[in-house]
Design a protein around this motif. Structure first.
Motif, PDB file in Angstrom:
ATOM      1  N   GLY A  42     131.348 -28.446 -16.503  1.00  0.00           N
ATOM      2  CA  GLY A  42     132.446 -29.042 -17.238  1.00  0.00           C
ATOM      3  C   GLY A  42     133.789 -28.341 -17.087  1.00  0.00           C
ATOM      4  N   SER A  45     135.649 -28.366 -13.702  1.00  0.00           N
ATOM      5  CA  SER A  45     136.155 -29.663 -13.259  1.00  0.00           C
ATOM      6  C   SER A  45     137.470 -30.034 -13.935  1.00  0.00           C
ATOM      7  N   SER A 164     127.517 -33.932 -13.501  1.00  0.00           N
ATOM      8  CA  SER A 164     128.507 -35.004 -13.564  1.00  0.00           C
ATOM      9  C   SER A 164     128.805 -35.399 -15.002  1.00  0.00           C
ATOM     10  N   GLN A 167     131.302 -33.084 -16.246  1.00  0.00           N
ATOM     11  CA  GLN A 167     132.646 -33.435 -15.779  1.00  0.00           C
ATOM     12  C   GLN A 167     133.217 -34.576 -16.612  1.00  0.00           C
ATOM     13  N   PHE A 168     132.399 -35.564 -16.917  1.00  0.00           N
ATOM     14  CA  PHE A 168     132.853 -36.712 -17.709  1.00  0.00           C
ATOM     15  C   PHE A 168     133.242 -36.279 -19.124  1.00  0.00           C
ATOM     16  N   THR A 252     139.519 -32.859  -7.153  1.00  0.00           N
ATOM     17  CA  THR A 252     139.427 -32.351  -8.523  1.00  0.00           C
ATOM     18  C   THR A 252     140.719 -31.680  -8.961  1.00  0.00           C
ATOM     19  N   GLY A 277     133.497 -38.495 -12.900  1.00  0.00           N
ATOM     20  CA  GLY A 277     132.314 -37.898 -13.509  1.00  0.00           C
ATOM     21  C   GLY A 277     131.331 -38.934 -14.019  1.00  0.00           C
ATOM     22  N   ASN A 280     129.702 -40.680 -11.097  1.00  0.00           N
ATOM     23  CA  ASN A 280     128.859 -39.735 -10.369  1.00  0.00           C
ATOM     24  C   ASN A 280     127.489 -39.581 -11.011  1.00  0.00           C
ATOM     25  N   GLY A 332     133.418 -41.576  -7.342  1.00  0.00           N
ATOM     26  CA  GLY A 332     132.401 -41.056  -8.246  1.00  0.00           C
ATOM     27  C   GLY A 332     130.994 -41.364  -7.775  1.00  0.00           C
ATOM     28  N   TRP A 335     130.397 -38.876  -5.028  1.00  0.00           N
ATOM     29  CA  TRP A 335     130.915 -37.547  -5.348  1.00  0.00           C
ATOM     30  C   TRP A 335     129.911 -36.438  -5.052  1.00  0.00           C
TER      31      TRP A 335
END
Length: 422
Positions: A42, A45, A164, A167-168, A252, A277, A280, A332, A335
């Motif tokens: 997290g 990213s 992922s 990241q989201f 990114t 994210g 992905n 995504g 990714w």
């Protein structure tokens, strides 16, 4: 004290309860591993979201900030094989716990860095090593030891999808923290979260065990490395993963400022990273499923070819929130969809015994590409005022990667080829 797999232990007498044989709690391992992958992926990213506020507050150039993040990716890659060796030898949980502390220390120092030197040490070296020791590379290696060969590709996809999800989630969390607390306290808050990784790592206790199959010759680490670097498919895989790192790291870090540069509201930069994210997650899960059923080298070639096409379409399309979101969604899906088939090929070729180490060296190549993508993106922007050249380089590298993966053979090395199925 030597470690043996469950297959090394003779069956107990009929009078002994079967529970005397310790078996891994696979659901717990998968859940805790996914949480760790989500948490560790997290903050890293979101680094592009700190580019503008940090450079403006400290009077740094974009190249200076980009160099620190490029060092981060290089440190991550350089450390990955070595933390893999330590995890293979001494256990995954210990390494993940140490990684969480290093990650937190890097975020704290980054928050109060007053010079580019301290930025390079904190955001660069410390966070880079911390990510290497706490990220999905170790998590999926741990997954590979407890699931069956038929389940590995899907398990790797689940672990990658969890990163992922991180990241989201952090794509929305970081802007809220920055707006509500300021960019410094946002970094401090994320450091506090990284300190909890060790709690979840307890479920991943254990290390790779030597094979009990008599048909398979025992190896030490040096022999495993020599075997890998004398395998053509492994070398090609390493070259190809360089391109993945170039694409992912450049986008990114530089997509949010690029979106602002083309006249769109900076909100769409964070929204694009979040969308990447989100999509992905589905791309990684689908990749794990597809990689378990179809040839992984051909699948990888198609992924990289698709990346090149998506970038080219994005450059020619008129800039708008719609085109940004369509680009983010398409990228995504592509990714980290490279990770399940790439790690799966390592497992197919060499087995799970030294997977953390061998995938670590492949991942080092990925991070060399990340370093180049981040640093060159900042340098070319400062020199030309545009990201155009780096976008076109990304297209060319995508075509290169598509060609490199095609001739890889998805088969075990000769040492494993005659061994009974696991």
């Amino acid at each position: 004290m030597s470690t043996a797999s469950s297959s090394d232990v003779s069956p107990p007498p009929s009078s002994a309860p079967s529970s005397t044989i310790a078996r891994p709690n696979i659901p717990l391992i998968l859940i805790c591993g996914c949480v760790i992958a989500m948490m560790s992926f997290g903050p890293r990213s979101t680094m592009g979201m700190f580019l503008l506020p940090m450079t403006e507050a400290n009077g740094w150039s974009r190249e200076a900030f980009a160099l620190a993040l490029a060092i981060q990716n290089l440190a991550w890659g350089a450390a990955q094989p070595f933390v893999g060796m330590i995890a293979d030898r001494y256990g995954t949980a210990r390494m993940l716990t140490i990684g969480g502390f290093l990650y937190a220390a890097g975020l704290l120092l980054m928050a109060f860095a007053e010079s580019t030197f301290m930025l390079n040490v904190s955001a660069g070296i410390l966070i880079g090593i911390g990510i290497a020791a706490s990220s999905f590379a170790l998590v999926i290696a741990a997954f590979g030891r407890v699931v069956s060969p038929a389940q590995r590709s899907l398990a790797f996809g689940i672990g990658t999808a969890s990163g992922s999800m991180g990241q989201f989630v952090f794509a929305f969390l970081a802007p809220l923290l920055i707006d509500g607390l300021g960019w410094q306290m946002a970094l401090v808050s994320m450091a506090g979260l990284m300190m909890t990784i060790g709690l979840f790592a307890m479920a991943l206790k254990g290390k790779a065990a030597a094979s009990s199959t008599t048909a398979v010759a025992e190896q030490n680490l040096r022999q495993a490395l020599a075997e890998a670097f004398n395998t053509r498919g492994y070398i090609l895989l390493t070259f190809g993963f360089f391109v993945c790192g170039f694409h992912v790291a450049f986008i990114t870090v530089h997509l949010p400022p690029y979106i602002a540069d083309i006249g769109l509201d900076p909100f769409w930069g964070g929204a694009a990273i979040a969308t990447i994210g989100l999509f992905n997650i589905f791309g990684s899960l689908a990749s794990g499923y597809i990689g378990g059923r179809y040839p992984k080298p051909i699948f990888l070639s198609l992924i990289y070819l698709s990346r090149a096409a998506v970038i080219a379409i994005f450059l020619f399309a008129p800039p708008s929130p719609l085109t940004v979101m369509l680009f983010a969604g398409a990228m995504g899906l592509l990714w980290l969809s490279t990770v399940p088939p790439t790690s799966g090929l390592v497992a197919v070729m060499f087995g799970p015994r030294y997977m953390a180490t061998l995938f670590g060296f492949v991942f080092f190549s990925h991070q060399l590409g990340s370093f180049l993508g981040i640093w060159l993106g900042g340098k070319l922007y400062d020199e030309t005022g545009s990201y155009d050249a780096i976008w076109w380089l990304g297209i060319a590298l995508g075509l290169f990667a598509a060609l490199v993966h095609w001739p890889i053979r998805e088969e075990p090395v000769a040492r494993l080829a005659t061994a009974p199925a696991e």
